[in-house]
Each structure stands twice: as structure tokens, then as C-alpha cells.
Design an enzyme around this catalytic site. Structure first.
Site, PDB file in Angstrom:
ATOM      1  N   GLU A 175     -60.214  65.576  26.487  1.00 42.78           N
ATOM      2  CA  GLU A 175     -58.844  66.022  26.159  1.00 42.78           C
ATOM      3  C   GLU A 175     -58.835  67.436  25.558  1.00 42.78           C
ATOM      4  O   GLU A 175     -58.045  67.759  24.666  1.00 42.78           O
ATOM      5  CB  GLU A 175     -58.134  64.996  25.288  1.00 42.78           C
ATOM      6  CG  GLU A 175     -58.012  63.687  26.061  1.00 42.78           C
ATOM      7  CD  GLU A 175     -56.899  62.776  25.641  1.00 42.78           C
ATOM      8  OE1 GLU A 175     -55.915  63.253  25.069  1.00 42.78           O
ATOM      9  OE2 GLU A 175     -57.022  61.568  25.923  1.00 42.78           O
TER      10      GLU A 175
HETATM   11  N1  CAA Z   1     -46.839  72.514  26.399  1.00 42.02           N
HETATM   12  C1  CAA Z   1     -46.051  73.027  27.347  1.00 42.02           C
HETATM   13  N2  CAA Z   1     -46.438  74.046  28.190  1.00 42.02           N
HETATM   14  C2  CAA Z   1     -47.678  74.523  28.014  1.00 42.02           C
HETATM   15  C3  CAA Z   1     -48.554  74.030  27.028  1.00 42.02           C
HETATM   16  C4  CAA Z   1     -48.087  72.969  26.203  1.00 42.02           C
HETATM   17  N3  CAA Z   1     -48.854  72.416  25.238  1.00 42.02           N
HETATM   18  N4  CAA Z   1     -49.722  74.698  27.108  1.00 42.02           N
HETATM   19  C5  CAA Z   1     -49.591  75.600  28.102  1.00 42.02           C
HETATM   20  N5  CAA Z   1     -48.347  75.485  28.651  1.00 42.02           N
HETATM   21  C6  CAA Z   1     -47.766  76.275  29.728  1.00 42.02           C
HETATM   22  C7  CAA Z   1     -47.751  77.756  29.388  1.00 42.02           C
HETATM   23  O1  CAA Z   1     -46.583  78.119  28.667  1.00 42.02           O
HETATM   24  C8  CAA Z   1     -47.783  78.404  30.771  1.00 42.02           C
HETATM   25  O2  CAA Z   1     -46.503  78.372  31.344  1.00 42.02           O
HETATM   26  P1  CAA Z   1     -45.714  79.749  31.743  1.00 42.02           P
HETATM   27  O3  CAA Z   1     -46.649  80.529  32.636  1.00 42.02           O
HETATM   28  O4  CAA Z   1     -44.495  79.274  32.423  1.00 42.02           O
HETATM   29  O5  CAA Z   1     -45.450  80.446  30.451  1.00 42.02           O
HETATM   30  C9  CAA Z   1     -48.639  77.448  31.559  1.00 42.02           C
HETATM   31  O6  CAA Z   1     -48.605  76.182  30.881  1.00 42.02           O
HETATM   32  C10 CAA Z   1     -50.074  77.907  31.710  1.00 42.02           C
HETATM   33  O7  CAA Z   1     -50.582  78.061  30.404  1.00 42.02           O
HETATM   34  P2  CAA Z   1     -51.772  79.055  30.076  1.00 42.02           P
HETATM   35  O8  CAA Z   1     -51.487  80.399  30.668  1.00 42.02           O
HETATM   36  O9  CAA Z   1     -52.020  78.984  28.603  1.00 42.02           O
HETATM   37  O10 CAA Z   1     -52.958  78.389  30.911  1.00 42.02           O
HETATM   38  P3  CAA Z   1     -54.507  78.656  30.917  1.00 42.02           P
HETATM   39  O11 CAA Z   1     -54.983  78.624  32.311  1.00 42.02           O
HETATM   40  O12 CAA Z   1     -54.848  79.856  30.098  1.00 42.02           O
HETATM   41  O13 CAA Z   1     -55.107  77.330  30.213  1.00 42.02           O
HETATM   42  C11 CAA Z   1     -55.655  75.798  28.476  1.00 42.02           C
HETATM   43  C12 CAA Z   1     -54.739  76.892  28.976  1.00 42.02           C
HETATM   44  C13 CAA Z   1     -55.122  75.442  27.088  1.00 42.02           C
HETATM   45  C14 CAA Z   1     -57.100  76.233  28.347  1.00 42.02           C
HETATM   46  C15 CAA Z   1     -55.544  74.550  29.408  1.00 42.02           C
HETATM   47  O14 CAA Z   1     -56.060  74.817  30.671  1.00 42.02           O
HETATM   48  C16 CAA Z   1     -56.233  73.330  28.833  1.00 42.02           C
HETATM   49  O15 CAA Z   1     -55.675  72.630  27.980  1.00 42.02           O
HETATM   50  N6  CAA Z   1     -57.486  73.025  29.316  1.00 42.02           N
HETATM   51  C17 CAA Z   1     -58.177  71.816  28.919  1.00 42.02           C
HETATM   52  C18 CAA Z   1     -57.795  70.676  29.808  1.00 42.02           C
HETATM   53  C19 CAA Z   1     -58.075  69.351  29.161  1.00 42.02           C
HETATM   54  O16 CAA Z   1     -57.706  69.080  28.032  1.00 42.02           O
HETATM   55  N7  CAA Z   1     -58.690  68.468  29.930  1.00 42.02           N
HETATM   56  C20 CAA Z   1     -58.947  67.155  29.488  1.00 42.02           C
HETATM   57  C21 CAA Z   1     -58.910  66.221  30.642  1.00 42.02           C
HETATM   58  S1  CAA Z   1     -58.010  64.770  30.341  1.00 42.02           S
HETATM   59  C22 CAA Z   1     -59.057  63.719  29.535  1.00 42.02           C
HETATM   60  O17 CAA Z   1     -60.055  64.078  29.012  1.00 42.02           O
HETATM   61  C23 CAA Z   1     -58.534  62.333  29.465  1.00 42.02           C
HETATM   62  C24 CAA Z   1     -59.519  61.305  29.236  1.00 42.02           C
HETATM   63  O18 CAA Z   1     -59.962  60.671  30.151  1.00 42.02           O
HETATM   64  C25 CAA Z   1     -59.849  60.897  27.871  1.00 42.02           C
END
Ligand code: CAA
Length: 380
Positions: A363
Site C-alpha cells: 500500500e
Molecule cells: N487522492 C486523489 N487524487 C490523487 C491522490 C489522492 N490521494 N494522489 C494523487 N492523486 C492524483 C493527482 O492529483 C494527479 O491528478 P491530476 O494530474 O489531475 O492533478 C494524479 O492523481 C497523478 O498523481 P501524481 O502526479 O502525484 O502521480 P505520480 O505518478 O507522481 O505517483 C504516487 C504518485 C503517490 C507515487 C503513486 O503512484 C502511488 O501511490 N504509488 C504507490 C502505489 C501503491 O500504493 N501500491 C500499493 C498496491 S495495493 C496493495 O498493496 C494492496 C494489498 O494487497 C495490501
């Protein structure tokens, strides 16, 4: 600021504690050794209402607040982190997203059985080449008119083998980047959907983590969540709440290990007195208790913001970053306090140390939490 828990919240915590101690604890070492999913225990957890805790009762949920969820997650995780990840994924990553963004038909068809614990769900975002960099999805969902044609592979999917309902993130229009991504509800048994190998893991070995393959799976259009292109934002919003669940899981692993270390230190003697009376051990206990309390406050703060309808994305990332660090560091200390006994399975703390590691990875890794936190701090 009010640190007082309500009668209802305390009752939820006590029910979760009883369940963990009486139902989960007896077989937890064997399930870890045999990598056996706690099927019967999860069924019972669902019957008690712990798999759809925050869902509106009209959709079969418990109608509880996020603070109660944190309290219950801590108690279940103190004993069995494999069971608590099933609970966390079902509550925060599957039920929450469906309730918040699903259509009424989707809620009736999918949310009701998930919230009541009749079936469990999985959240499918990670891929062989898209972990932290979640926008670079290779799985495709091509728009074919009245259905999407789904192709690709998902990795490390919690509940991968035992789920019935899967929320699958996939790229529909690569030219649109993250705005071309959708989330589709996929059912087990849809033609072309294959559950692949189960992972042999370091920790949370009782949970089932699988690779999933989608080969020309026809997913009806009505199974898309939200507007076309909403899938990435759906995933991010869902993960903000999911991180409260995993932060609470980490908190529970840490506090479970601390409680065992505290009890052991009062029984074990060395150099003529119980080891808790040696400053080397007493100071370790002081550090552990302080850090765990700080982690608990961060988890409860994030949950309180969520309950108040305020933005909780920053708070949930902070809670997950800190709690997972505390879990990793304090489980190592718990093993150390147990000495040789800590290194054998019977005393539980070695499993907790192994289980703690994943909380710094799934996550969103700790590095991803730092990206989220620093971007928020530095935003103009
Ligand atoms: N809420 C709403 N919108 C959001 C947001 C949030 N928390 N975070 C980002 N966004 C939106 C941004 O505003 C942006 O939108 P706009 O272009 O319209 O403004 C869009 O999403 C893209 O955001 P970023 O430019 O920040 O994206 P990025 O490519 O730089 O990535 C990141 C950001 C935070 C690194 C994201 O990719 C991330 O969270 N990565 C990790 C993924 C993850 O947590 N994976 C876990 C897998 S699930 C799991 O593990 C479940 C399990 O089995 C236990």
C-alpha cells in the site's frame, strides 16, 4: 482534542480482542508454518461484522466509524497479521471504494455480499513493472463498445486466490496517461481470468498472495467504477484510506510484540533478578511503549480526520510511514528481549518480526509515503 473513546468504540475493541485471543491465536503458528489461509476464522470475522465495518447498514455493513476500525485492526494484528491484512483489504480497499464511487447496481450486486463477509475482495493495482510507479500500467482494458477487453498480469495480490470480487486497475487510453486508466469489477470465473501461482513469502504467510492473469476477459461496461478515466484517482483515493488500515496493522504488530516482551521480561531472571529490573531491558521497554503510543496517536488522528469528513491523505501517509517503522524496529527489540527464545517459533515474536516488514512495502512503500508527505508540504 478529546482522547476519550466512546462506549461503542470500546465494545468494538473488546470484541476484536476476544476474537483474536480465542479464535485466531490457537492456530496462528501452524497457519504461518503451513502458509494456510485462515478460511474458517475469516468466515467468522465476517459474521461478526469485521469485514465491512464502516459500510452503511443498508448495504450490510456495520456502520461504524474509522476510529473503531483502527481499534479493531490493532487487536486483530496483535495476534495474526495474516488475518488482519484480509480484513484491511476488504474494508478499506474494496468495500470503501465500492460504497463511495459505485453505482447502486454495483453496490447491491457486489458490496452487499462483501460487507456481510459472504465473500471477500481483492484490489489489483501492482504489476510486474508497476509497483511504486503505479501510473505505468501495462494491463489494458480496451473499450469494445458495451464491454472492456481486459489483458495483462497483476502481481502480489492479497486475497488473490480466495477472493470472489476483484477491483482491477487497467489502462484504456495510454495517450491520456493516468487520465486514461479505469477500474473494473472482475468476478472470479469470468472467462480468461486465471489465478496464478501463490507466493512463498517471508511474512504474513497465512494470507494468500497471488499473481493474476487476464487473457481477453470481457468485462461489461457497467462494471467500470466512476467516469471513464477515473481509475487512477480511484486507486489513489482508496489507498489513502487503505493506509490507515495498514498503519493500524503495523501498530498492532508492534504492540503485540511489546506486550509479549513486557510479560517475558517480568518472568525471566538473569544475574539474580528478573530482566525487567535491568536497566538495559527497562529502557528498551520505555522506548517501545513511547513509540507505540505515538504510532497509535497518528493512526487515530488519521481516522478521526476521516470520520470528520476532512482530508486525511497526509495524515494516513504519516501514520503508515511511522507505524511501519515502529513495527519493524520494535519487533526486532522484542526478539532481542526474548533472547534465544525469541528466535524460535513458539514465542511468536519471530513471526511478528517477519510480518512487520511488509508494512513498510505494501500500500505504498515508506519511500512512496515520503513522496506523498513531502509533496504535500512543498505544495504552493
Ligand atoms: N487522492 C486523489 N487524487 C490523487 C491522490 C489522492 N490521494 N494522489 C494523487 N492523486 C492524483 C493527482 O492529483 C494527479 O491528478 P491530476 O494530474 O489531475 O492533478 C494524479 O492523481 C497523478 O498523481 P501524481 O502526479 O502525484 O502521480 P505520480 O505518478 O507522481 O505517483 C504516487 C504518485 C503517490 C507515487 C503513486 O503512484 C502511488 O501511490 N504509488 C504507490 C502505489 C501503491 O500504493 N501500491 C500499493 C498496491 S495495493 C496493495 O498493496 C494492496 C494489498 O494487497 C495490501
Amino acid at each position: 482534542m478529546d482522547f476519550k473513546l466512546t462506549e461503542e468504540q470500546l465494545a468494538v475493541r473488546d470484541a476484536a480482542r476476544d476474537f483474536a485471543q480465542n479464535v485466531l491465536k490457537p492456530g496462528v503458528i501452524e497457519r504461518d508454518r503451513e502458509q494456510r489461509f485462515p478460511k474458517e476464522e475469516i468466515k467468522e470475522l465476517g459474521e461478526l461484522g469485521f469485514l465491512g465495518m464502516m459500510v452503511d447498514p443498508k448495504y450490510g455493513g456495520g456502520g461504524m466509524d474509522a476510529v473503531s476500525y483502527v481499534l479493531a485492526m490493532e487487536e486483530i494484528s496483535k495476534v495474526d497479521a495474516s488475518a488482519s491484512v484480509v480484513m484491511s483489504v476488504n474494508n478499506s480497499l474494496v468495500c470503501w471504494g465500492l460504497e463511495e464511487f459505485g453505482t447502486e447496481e454495483q453496490k447491491q450486486k457486489y458490496l452487499v455480499p462483501l460487507a456481510g463477509g459472504e465473500v471477500i475482495g481483492a484490489f489489483c493495482l501492482s504489476e510486474p513493472e508497476a509497483g511504486s510507479d503505479a501510473t505505468s500500467q501495462r494491463t489494458t482494458a480496451i473499450d469494445m463498445g458495451d464491454y472492456y477487453l481486459l489483458n495483462g498480469t497483476k502481481n502480489w495480490i492479497t486475497n488473490g486466490g480466495s477472493a470472489s470480487t476483484y477491483l482491477v486497475i487497467a489502462q484504456t487510453d495510454a495517450d491520456k496517461g493516468h487520465r486514461g486508466i479505469n477500474c473494473l469489477i472482475v468476478e472470479k470465473g469470468m472467462e480468461g481470468f486465471v489465478v496464478g501461482a501463490k507466493e512463498d513469502k517471508l511474512g504474513i504467510r497465512g494470507s494468500d498472495t497471488h499473481t493474476l492473469m487476464f487473457q481477453d476477459v470481457k468485462v461489461p461496461k457497467e462494471n467500470r467504477i466512476g467516469e471513464d478515466g477515473f481509475g487512477f484517482k480511484f486507486a489513489m483515493k482508496t489507498l489513502s484510506g487503505g493506509r490507515i488500515g495498514i498503519a493500524s496493522q503495523a501498530l498492532g504488530i508492534a504492540s503485540g510484540a511489546y506486550e509479549l516482551a513486557l510479560a517475558y521480561s517480568k518472568e525471566r531472571s538473569a544475574f539474580g533478578k528478573v530482566i525487567s529490573k535491568h536497566q538495559a531491558i527497562a529502557f528498551k521497554l520505555a522506548d517501545m511503549a513511547t513509540e507505540i503510543e505515538a504510532a497509535r496517536m497518528l493512526c487515530l488522528k488519521a481516522a478521526t480526520l476521516k470520520d470528520q469528513g476532512k482530508d486525511y491523505a497526509l495524515a494516513s501517509s504519516m501514520a503508515k510511514l511511522f507505524s511501519s517503522k515502529v513495527a519493524m524496529e520494535q519487533t526486532v527489540e522484542a526478539v532481542q528481549i526474548h533472547g534465544g527464545y525469541g528466535f524460535v517459533k513458539e514465542y511468536h515474536v519471530e513471526r511478528m518480526m517477519r510480518d512487520a516488514k511488509i508494512t513498510q512495502i505494501y500500500e505504498g512503500t515508506s519511500e512512496v509515503q515520503k513522496m506523498v508527505i513531502s509533496r504535500t508540504l512543498l505544495k504552493d
